[in-house]
Design an enzyme around this catalytic site. Sequence first.
Site, PDB file in Angstrom:
ATOM      1  N   ILE A   9      -4.356  62.868 -40.781  1.00  0.00           N
ATOM      2  CA  ILE A   9      -5.091  61.627 -40.586  1.00  0.00           C
ATOM      3  C   ILE A   9      -5.136  61.332 -39.098  1.00  0.00           C
ATOM      4  O   ILE A   9      -4.098  61.346 -38.428  1.00  0.00           O
ATOM      5  CB  ILE A   9      -4.398  60.453 -41.325  1.00  0.00           C
ATOM      6  CG1 ILE A   9      -4.291  60.766 -42.811  1.00  0.00           C
ATOM      7  CG2 ILE A   9      -5.127  59.139 -41.091  1.00  0.00           C
ATOM      8  CD1 ILE A   9      -3.366  59.844 -43.563  1.00  0.00           C
ATOM      9  N   ASN A 199      -6.689  61.856 -31.740  1.00  0.00           N
ATOM     10  CA  ASN A 199      -6.203  63.149 -31.245  1.00  0.00           C
ATOM     11  C   ASN A 199      -4.745  63.122 -30.806  1.00  0.00           C
ATOM     12  O   ASN A 199      -4.319  63.905 -29.961  1.00  0.00           O
ATOM     13  CB  ASN A 199      -7.077  63.653 -30.082  1.00  0.00           C
ATOM     14  CG  ASN A 199      -8.529  63.747 -30.498  1.00  0.00           C
ATOM     15  OD1 ASN A 199      -8.832  64.258 -31.582  1.00  0.00           O
ATOM     16  ND2 ASN A 199      -9.423  63.236 -29.676  1.00  0.00           N
ATOM     17  N   ARG A 200      -3.977  62.179 -31.384  1.00  0.00           N
ATOM     18  CA  ARG A 200      -2.548  62.055 -31.094  1.00  0.00           C
ATOM     19  C   ARG A 200      -2.258  61.671 -29.634  1.00  0.00           C
ATOM     20  O   ARG A 200      -1.132  61.816 -29.163  1.00  0.00           O
ATOM     21  CB  ARG A 200      -1.795  63.367 -31.416  1.00  0.00           C
ATOM     22  CG  ARG A 200      -1.953  63.847 -32.857  1.00  0.00           C
ATOM     23  CD  ARG A 200      -1.165  62.973 -33.820  1.00  0.00           C
ATOM     24  NE  ARG A 200      -1.105  63.533 -35.160  1.00  0.00           N
ATOM     25  CZ  ARG A 200      -1.881  63.142 -36.181  1.00  0.00           C
ATOM     26  NH1 ARG A 200      -2.782  62.187 -36.017  1.00  0.00           N
ATOM     27  NH2 ARG A 200      -1.728  63.685 -37.373  1.00  0.00           N
ATOM     28  N   LEU A 201      -3.303  61.209 -28.920  1.00  0.00           N
ATOM     29  CA  LEU A 201      -3.081  60.795 -27.534  1.00  0.00           C
ATOM     30  C   LEU A 201      -2.831  59.278 -27.521  1.00  0.00           C
ATOM     31  O   LEU A 201      -3.658  58.483 -27.105  1.00  0.00           O
ATOM     32  CB  LEU A 201      -4.294  61.184 -26.671  1.00  0.00           C
ATOM     33  CG  LEU A 201      -4.029  61.300 -25.171  1.00  0.00           C
ATOM     34  CD1 LEU A 201      -2.904  62.280 -24.861  1.00  0.00           C
ATOM     35  CD2 LEU A 201      -5.300  61.719 -24.444  1.00  0.00           C
TER      36      LEU A 201
END
Length: 228
Positions: A9, A199-201
Amino acid sequence: MERTTVERIDYPGEGLAEEQVPAAPYELVVAWLEAAVERGRSGGDVPEPTAMAVATEGSDGIPNVRTVLLRVVEPEGLGFYCHLDSTKGRELAARPVAALTLTWPAIFRAIRARGRVVELDRDTVTAYFTSRPWGSRISAWTSEQSQPVDARDPLQARYAALAARWPDTGSPDDVPVPPRWGGFRIIPEEVEFWAGRSNRLHDRHVFVRTGPGTLADPAAWRRFRRQP
Ligand SMILES: Cc1cc2nc3c(=O)[nH]c(=O)nc-3n(C[C@H](O)[C@H](O)[C@H](O)COP(=O)(O)O)c2cc1C
């Protein structure tokens, strides 16, 4: 080993920009809590917005963690209630330090904090205890929290006996405050606001204590961004 399908997700959260971070953490703790509570009311996907994981040091040195409800939100610290002789109560008496996290995946936010712990004073405990529903107050007497019990039946029998002893009169003081029921305040040394992004940033903004002062005192904190 069998392969499992992992659903990934993305976290399309709004993030947290520098200009949204106040000079001291308290204001943002309150704002994020209020947003989570409001989200619970309107969307229903944050059903228990004050559920907070609290980690302590176990007597064997291995960390211990459990969920409690965040019930004290004050510039002096963040607190919860429990039995003082519970496992967490004993661990905190032996080593008064804790870490906490409030996690709200539905809004891509989390708050983490770690610090020293003090017991809440009896007036604060009494004021909160008497605000609880009658059944919860009877349960506080019924349960020797964290002690083993053979089955549910003895607990139910004890509950019934105590309910008969202190019947529900509709008054807040119809059940006395159990002497070993109380609470703890965590006085943070560090507070982190985590905002999930694509994007996990993610964004992470951290406050580290530099001196004495409350969570609302800018002079007590140094602020910086941490890599996700
Ligand atoms: C959503 C949720 C809220 C909880 N709230 C509390 C609480 O406020 N106080 C408490 O003592 N236990 C609470 N519990 C139970 C604790 O997680 C735990 O089982 C209990 O406190 C015993 O922990 P200990 O044996 O480590 O002391 C809650 C559990 C959940 C899942």
